[in-house]
Design a protein around this motif. Structure first.
Motif, short mmCIF file in Angstrom:
data_model
loop_
_atom_site.label_atom_id
_atom_site.label_comp_id
_atom_site.label_asym_id
_atom_site.label_seq_id
_atom_site.Cartn_x
_atom_site.Cartn_y
_atom_site.Cartn_z
N ASN A 48 37.54 27.87 37.62
CA ASN A 48 37.64 28.20 38.61
C ASN A 48 35.80 27.75 38.40
OD1 ASN A 48 36.69 30.82 37.05
ND2 ASN A 48 37.69 32.31 38.81
N VAL A 51 38.91 37.60 41.88
CA VAL A 51 39.10 37.20 40.82
C VAL A 51 38.20 37.44 39.56
CG1 VAL A 51 41.24 36.28 41.94
CG2 VAL A 51 39.50 34.62 41.51
N GLU A 52 38.48 37.08 38.28
CA GLU A 52 38.09 37.05 36.51
C GLU A 52 37.78 35.70 36.78
OE1 GLU A 52 39.75 39.22 33.26
OE2 GLU A 52 40.59 40.18 35.13
N ARG A 82 38.99 37.36 48.10
CA ARG A 82 39.20 38.46 47.34
C ARG A 82 38.34 38.17 45.89
NH1 ARG A 82 43.83 34.84 44.27
NH2 ARG A 82 43.73 32.55 45.53
N ARG A 87 33.32 38.98 38.71
CA ARG A 87 34.28 38.57 39.43
C ARG A 87 33.93 37.04 39.91
NH1 ARG A 87 36.07 41.01 36.09
NH2 ARG A 87 37.64 42.66 36.37
N SER A 135 37.72 31.66 35.04
CA SER A 135 38.61 31.49 34.14
C SER A 135 38.32 29.84 34.11
CB SER A 135 39.87 31.04 35.40
OG SER A 135 39.69 30.29 36.37
N ASP A 195 41.58 29.85 48.05
CA ASP A 195 41.32 28.78 46.43
C ASP A 195 39.83 28.75 46.75
OD1 ASP A 195 44.46 29.28 45.66
OD2 ASP A 195 44.83 27.40 46.99
#
Ligand SMILES: CC(C)(COP(=O)(O)OP(=O)(O)OC[C@H]1O[C@@H](n2cnc3c(N)ncnc32)[C@H](O)[C@@H]1OP(=O)(O)O)[C@@H](O)C(=O)NCCC(=O)NCCS
Length: 148
Positions: free
Chosen positions: A13, A7-8, A5, A49, A10, A55
């Protein structure tokens, strides 16, 4: 089995994302992610992204959505793509391209572009394998186009 996936970025991450190859100063066909994140910070049209498998950070992709850009090749497409060494060859890059294509469609674009260095050990084979077609040259790089 993979659970990919986007994700933005952060605070959680970021350390793993900036650890993706290449390292700063390493010779490569793509810029270090730290460089790309800095560019994204000053480029409102950039779309950075993080690619997760579950995870785990397995890659980084940055698109650019800039319908008014005077250079047509820069209006909608992939600007950067970095896959973790240990995740290469299992569909992460293909997934990222598909996600960018989907986002382009959502935004009303009819195609995405990408530029790559025309080198035997560069990413050309990958981009052709995932559906781009060669469409000339720009600034000494090969232009790839995919209808979305
Ligand atoms: C190029 C890169 C993004 C590919 O990502 P990846 O996750 O390993 O690729 P995938 O596993 O999704 O491969 C998708 C297809 O491309 C093919 N492919 C991948 N790398 C290839 C290469 N270097 N040459 C030829 N084909 C390649 C795969 O065999 C696969 O084909 P298939 O589905 O028909 O079996 C990754 O190797 C990378 O980060 N390279 C270093 C940075 C770079 O060059 N980025 C792009 C610069 S713009």
């Amino acid at each position: 089995m993979s659970d990919l996936r986007l994700v933005e970025l952060s605070t959680e991450n970021l350390p793993a994302v900036i650890g993706l190859p290449p390292a700063i100063g390493e010779k490569a066909y793509v810029a270090p992610v730290l460089h790309s994140i800095a560019e994204a910070y000053v480029t409102p049209t950039a779309w950075p992204r993080v690619i997760l498998d579950g995870d785990e950070v397995v890659g980084f992709v940055m698109a650019n959505w800039d319908a008014e850009n005077e250079i047509p090749e820069f209006r909608s497409g992939i600007w950067r793509l970095n896959v973790a060494d240990e995740a290469k060859g299992r569909g992460v890059g293909r997934f990222a391209v598909q996600q960018v294509a989907e986002e382009a469609r959502r935004r009303g674009f009819e195609q995405i572009t990408v530029l790559w260095e025309p080198a035997a050990d560069g990413p050309e084979g990958f981009y052709l394998a995932v559906g781009f077609e060669k469409a000339g040259e720009l600034f000494g790089e090969t232009v790839g186009v995919m209808r979305v």
